[in-house]
Scaffold this active site. Sequence first.
Site, PDB file in Angstrom:
ATOM      1  N   GLY A  48      42.030  38.238  28.837  1.00  0.00           N
ATOM      2  CA  GLY A  48      43.054  37.254  28.502  1.00  0.00           C
ATOM      3  C   GLY A  48      43.393  36.424  29.720  1.00  0.00           C
ATOM      4  N   GLN A  52      48.134  31.036  35.226  1.00  0.00           N
ATOM      5  CA  GLN A  52      47.221  31.714  36.143  1.00  0.00           C
ATOM      6  C   GLN A  52      46.207  30.765  36.773  1.00  0.00           C
ATOM      7  OE1 GLN A  52      46.413  35.007  33.089  1.00  0.00           O
ATOM      8  NE2 GLN A  52      46.118  36.048  35.032  1.00  0.00           N
ATOM      9  N   CYS A  83      45.712  42.798  35.847  1.00  0.00           N
ATOM     10  CA  CYS A  83      45.844  41.355  35.679  1.00  0.00           C
ATOM     11  C   CYS A  83      44.973  40.652  36.710  1.00  0.00           C
ATOM     12  CB  CYS A  83      47.316  40.979  35.877  1.00  0.00           C
ATOM     13  SG  CYS A  83      47.642  39.225  35.739  1.00  0.00           S
ATOM     14  N   LEU A  84      44.310  39.579  36.280  1.00  0.00           N
ATOM     15  CA  LEU A  84      43.460  38.818  37.203  1.00  0.00           C
ATOM     16  C   LEU A  84      44.286  38.224  38.341  1.00  0.00           C
ATOM     17  CD1 LEU A  84      41.215  36.959  34.605  1.00  0.00           C
ATOM     18  CD2 LEU A  84      40.602  38.957  35.976  1.00  0.00           C
ATOM     19  N   HIS A 102      51.412  40.560  27.240  1.00  0.00           N
ATOM     20  CA  HIS A 102      51.124  40.331  28.656  1.00  0.00           C
ATOM     21  C   HIS A 102      50.929  38.828  28.919  1.00  0.00           C
ATOM     22  CE1 HIS A 102      48.756  41.560  32.451  1.00  0.00           C
ATOM     23  NE2 HIS A 102      48.554  40.262  32.348  1.00  0.00           N
ATOM     24  N   GLU A 103      50.147  38.166  28.062  1.00  0.00           N
ATOM     25  CA  GLU A 103      49.851  36.743  28.285  1.00  0.00           C
ATOM     26  C   GLU A 103      51.075  35.862  28.018  1.00  0.00           C
ATOM     27  OE1 GLU A 103      47.275  36.265  29.886  1.00  0.00           O
ATOM     28  OE2 GLU A 103      46.189  38.095  29.419  1.00  0.00           O
ATOM     29  N   HIS A 160      53.317  35.818  30.870  1.00  0.00           N
ATOM     30  CA  HIS A 160      52.877  34.873  31.904  1.00  0.00           C
ATOM     31  C   HIS A 160      53.502  33.498  31.685  1.00  0.00           C
ATOM     32  CE1 HIS A 160      49.982  36.804  34.508  1.00  0.00           C
ATOM     33  NE2 HIS A 160      49.245  37.241  33.510  1.00  0.00           N
TER      34      HIS A 160
HETATM   35 ZN   LIG Z   1      47.835  38.755  33.569  1.00  0.00          ZN
END
Ligand SMILES: [Zn+2]
Length: 174
Positions: free
Chosen positions: A47, A52, A94-95, A136-137, A140
Amino acid sequence: MSEKLRIFTYPDSVLKARAEPVANIDGDLQEVIESMGETMYDAPGIGLAANQVGLLKRILVYDLSPRGEGRKLCVLVNPEIVEGEGKIVHEEACLSVIDYSAEVSRHARIRVKGFDRHGSPVDLEAEDLLAVCLQHEIDHLNGVLYIDHISSLKRALYRKRLKKMLMKARNTDE
Ligand SMILES: [Zn+2]
């Protein structure tokens, strides 16, 4: 042509900012979505939210297809969680949070409303990993990271370790 985008990492301030609703679902948006997809697959991740990649727009992409079954890029524009119930604890990463993972407690089932990439309304129910991924997304897009849900002690320990890692990386660069 879509291009791979830079992924911003904690503690960059863009991850703390609230993304703005998308007003026009147009050709430019399609390009952004393709680039976000490419960036997510390349990382690789399941995701990615627009914050991000440094873009404060309410767009997220995800793909939970099992490995080897091909890609199915899913897109949500202006998503909102309208219902949530139950509890699931899942180990998240998470990235944008380098070299870390931690258990987070979230709703086990959610209902999300928003739009797809062509502007058609979406009303979906999600559970298990998809529910975790979408919470989670969407976090963000509200300037919230999964590490904001862990204890302040754990977060402080991570910050300390991250600082050391970044300093070490900087020294190696020189
Ligand atoms: Zn993330």
